[in-house]
Enzyme design. Structure first.
Site, PDB file in Angstrom:
ATOM      1  N   ARG A   1       0.669   3.622  -3.408  1.00 13.51           N
ATOM      2  CA  ARG A   1      -0.204   5.147  -2.886  1.00 13.51           C
ATOM      3  C   ARG A   1       0.779   6.113  -2.715  1.00 13.51           C
ATOM      4  O   ARG A   1       0.581   7.285  -3.449  1.00 13.51           O
ATOM      5  CB  ARG A   1      -1.224   4.863  -1.781  1.00 13.51           C
ATOM      6  CG  ARG A   1      -2.045   3.759  -2.034  1.00 13.51           C
ATOM      7  CD  ARG A   1      -2.929   3.783  -0.957  1.00 13.51           C
ATOM      8  NE  ARG A   1      -4.156   2.782  -0.675  1.00 13.51           N
ATOM      9  CZ  ARG A   1      -5.116   3.027  -0.391  1.00 13.51           C
ATOM     10  NH1 ARG A   1      -5.901   3.984  -0.129  1.00 13.51           N
ATOM     11  NH2 ARG A   1      -5.931   1.533  -0.232  1.00 13.51           N
TER      12      ARG A   1
ATOM     13  N   ASP B   1      -4.761 -10.210  -8.340  1.00 13.78           N
ATOM     14  CA  ASP B   1      -5.090  -9.126  -9.517  1.00 13.78           C
ATOM     15  C   ASP B   1      -3.989  -8.244 -10.128  1.00 13.78           C
ATOM     16  O   ASP B   1      -3.541  -8.541 -11.306  1.00 13.78           O
ATOM     17  CB  ASP B   1      -6.174  -8.316  -9.052  1.00 13.78           C
ATOM     18  CG  ASP B   1      -5.919  -7.261  -7.868  1.00 13.78           C
ATOM     19  OD1 ASP B   1      -4.781  -7.812  -7.034  1.00 13.78           O
ATOM     20  OD2 ASP B   1      -6.843  -6.526  -7.356  1.00 13.78           O
TER      21      ASP B   1
ATOM     22  N   GLU C   1       0.913  -1.187   0.087  1.00 16.16           N
ATOM     23  CA  GLU C   1      -0.007  -0.043   0.026  1.00 16.16           C
ATOM     24  C   GLU C   1       0.753   1.188   0.056  1.00 16.16           C
ATOM     25  O   GLU C   1       0.676   2.228  -0.580  1.00 16.16           O
ATOM     26  CB  GLU C   1      -0.985   0.030   1.145  1.00 16.16           C
ATOM     27  CG  GLU C   1      -1.889  -0.937   1.336  1.00 16.16           C
ATOM     28  CD  GLU C   1      -3.189  -1.065   0.154  1.00 16.16           C
ATOM     29  OE1 GLU C   1      -3.879  -1.984   0.034  1.00 16.16           O
ATOM     30  OE2 GLU C   1      -3.243   0.126  -0.547  1.00 16.16           O
TER      31      GLU C   1
ATOM     32  N   GLU D   1     -12.223   0.045 -10.682  1.00 16.64           N
ATOM     33  CA  GLU D   1     -11.837  -0.674 -11.699  1.00 16.64           C
ATOM     34  C   GLU D   1     -12.507  -0.732 -13.120  1.00 16.64           C
ATOM     35  O   GLU D   1     -11.886  -0.660 -13.955  1.00 16.64           O
ATOM     36  CB  GLU D   1     -11.769  -2.097 -11.199  1.00 16.64           C
ATOM     37  CG  GLU D   1     -10.699  -2.475 -10.236  1.00 16.64           C
ATOM     38  CD  GLU D   1     -10.959  -1.752  -8.801  1.00 16.64           C
ATOM     39  OE1 GLU D   1      -9.949  -1.795  -7.915  1.00 16.64           O
ATOM     40  OE2 GLU D   1     -12.171  -1.716  -8.355  1.00 16.64           O
TER      41      GLU D   1
END
Length: 564
Positions: A203, A328, A199, A466
């Protein structure tokens, strides 16, 4: 008139002093004229051919551009430190620079000053979200819009850093400058806090690098280097597979509390950012670390990829097999690393192509009665297909379309168009026009008139990006206006049901329009990804063209380099 008045005025003063005063007045008058008739910053931007010019519903209002901020005394030490670091990087990376011509980077788009009707509405939505964050949660990682407080998670001002490039692209100069000042003066990297490597990378590191490439402001690269160095201890394992957490002050890395294993999506989704840092600075250690991790992971791949890998043994393990949660962005970064390299690293393309063929063979199903195409899950390689699909998996049609745009088979684009239609139906068939987080598709004939059901506890919508990401890519590849229409309807649903007096929030049940209830959080990715993708959906292709920029999994654009 001026001369006569001057003579009367001069009679009261000694002659030499009087002429000095006249000379000063003339200089002041000249400066005033030059200032009055200077070209405005907005005019300079408007005349720049690289500036975005929308072809529909142009807004005549120009954005005022603040004067360039001077380097403060507190920043001078950082600049000096960065110059020293850069000299060392050039020494360490000299041989690399001779082998690769990665010095030519695309220039970022200038600050936008004209928006079409849809973009103006999306910019206002961003302003509404940003204003609430600034008012109640400034410096925190996220806004809690109901209690009107801030949430600290990574304790790195995530919403600020995550939003930098969105503000740049939208032309929000004042907001961008304010956020830049916070990064320069208040973003402390070395905190005694365990943070998620994944993360923090996507980010914060990604946000800093993107802001640097777009604005060329050195402070963002300086902070990115400091952050990356604090994350590097996570790679110090026998296998090179990174541990999931690291303390930014002590450098102690560890696995998450709930497992000794690392998540495949996290191991495979650090590469764009760390490789970009190597190519930007010439320092090899960043790319070497993430390449070693990916090579180890790929050495274990024989079919579909399971969700976990041991940092101790390097063995893949676990289930399910999916393109959704836990796996993913591993698939996403295989293709995007190849694109980032200027299509120079064929092994990455081979890995991606083989993965897509396995997914097409094993994970694709169809619903009844509407024959919606979905991408499901397998408990084992030999088991029957589960019809469960996460909203997270709706990045996949955009990924397929991006591959086709870059020379992969047209069958990938056909599958992409079918899947993005399914993803939109998750929105269109709910009462609010917003998608639930997870669905199960109906695959048995005669078992009902609904194509999917929503499991208990999964009817929430947290403004995930998404689907609109895929709509953006599909629109740019096909120029089918239907994708813009779908994106606009999704945005309107956000405005109607997710918008609060202060900010936006998760809604708990997308099928309850009579008594809408909320979760007290506004995710940073709503500003960083969802609103950015929607804004770009209504932009010209010249804004972040797909052959010059590649998005990381948090929608931070990074430049594609041209290999010699």
């Amino acid at each position: 008139m001026f001369a006569a008045g001057s003579r009367r005025f001069l009679a009261f003063f000694p002659q030499r002093l009087a002429w000095r005063i006249v000379l000063v007045l003339l200089v002041c008058f000249t400066v005033l004229l030059l200032w009055t008739y200077r070209p405005s910053p907005g005019a300079l931007i408007a005349n720049d051919p690289s500036t975005f010019q929308s072809t529909e519903n142009l807004d005549d209002a120009a954005l005022a551009v603040d004067e360039e901020e001077e380097i403060t005394e507190s920043n001078k030490a950082e600049v000096t430190e960065h110059e020293i670091v850069t000299e060392k990087q050039q020494e360490n990376g000299g041989s690399f620079a001779k082998q690769h011509n990665y010095t030519s980077m695309p220039l970022g788009p200038t600050l936008q000053i004209q928006h079409n009707e849809q973009q103006r509405a999306i910019v206002e939505a961003f302003r509404h979200a940003w204003g609430a964050y600034k008012k109640y949660a400034w410096g925190s990682d996220a806004l809690k819009p109901i209690s009107r407080t801030g949430e600290r998670w990574l304790d790195l001002g995530v919403t600020i850093v995550d939003s930098l490039d969105t503000m740049w692209l939208m032309g929000l100069q004042a907001e961008f400058d304010e956020a830049k000042a916070w990064v320069a003066n208040s973003l402390t990297i070395a905190r005694n806090k365990d943070v998620s490597v994944f993360e923090t990378t996507i980010r914060v590191l990604g946000g800093l690098l993107s802001a640097y490439h777009l604005s060329k402001e050195e402070i963002f690269l300086q902070k990115a280097l400091k952050l990356a160095d604090r994350l590097m201890p996570c790679f110090k394992t026998d296998t090179g597979i990174p541990l999931g957490y690291v303390n930014l002050e002590t450098g102690r890395a560890k696995s998450p509390q709930w497992s000794a294993d690392s998540i495949v999506a996290e191991v495979g989704t650090l590469q764009l950012e760390f490789r970009d840092l190597t190519h930007t600075t010439g320092t090899l250690k960043y790319q070497e670390a993430v390449d070693r991790a990916l090579d180890k992971l790929q050495s274990q791949v024989s079919s579909l990829v399971p969700p976990f890998i041991s940092p101790r043994s390097g063995l893949l393990k676990g289930r399910p097999y999916t393109v959704g949660a836990l796996v993913d962005s591993y698939y996403e970064y295989l293709l995007k690393q190849w694109l980032q390299s200027g299509k120079s690293e064929a092994q990455l393309l081979n890995w991606y192509s083989r993965a897509i063929e396995r997914i097409r063979a094993k994970l694709i199903g169809h619903s009844t009665p509407s024959n919606l195409t979905f991408v499901g899950e397998l408990a084992t390689i030999t088991s029957s297909l589960s019809s469960k699909m996460d909203h997270l998996a709706c990045y996949f049609p955009g990924l397929l379309a991006l591959g086709t745009h870059n020379g992969l088979p047209k069958e990938h684009l056909q599958l992409a168009t079918e899947l993005v239609r399914t993803c939109y139906q998750l929105y269109a068939q709910s009462a609010t026009g917003l998608s639930p987080d997870v669905v199960y598709f109906n695959t048995r004939s005669g078992s009902g008139n609904k194509d999917f059901t929503v499991p208990a506890g999964q009817a929430k919508n947290i403004q995930r990006p998404e689907t609109v990401e895929s709509l953006l890519v599909l629109y740019r590849v096909t120029k089918n206006n239907q994708y813009r229409e779908w994106g606009w309807k999704i945005f309107q649903a956000f405005e109607k049901y997710s918008k609060l007096k202060e900010g936006y929030a998760t809604i708990t049940n997308v099928d309850n329009v009579h008594h809408v209830t909320y979760v007290d959080k506004m995710e940073s990715f709503f500003l960083a990804e969802t609103l950015k993708y929607l804004f770009l959906l209504f932009s010209d292709d010249s804004v972040l063209p797909m052959d010059k920029w590649v998005f990381n999994t948090e929608a931070h654009p990074l430049p594609v380099w041209s290999s010699s």
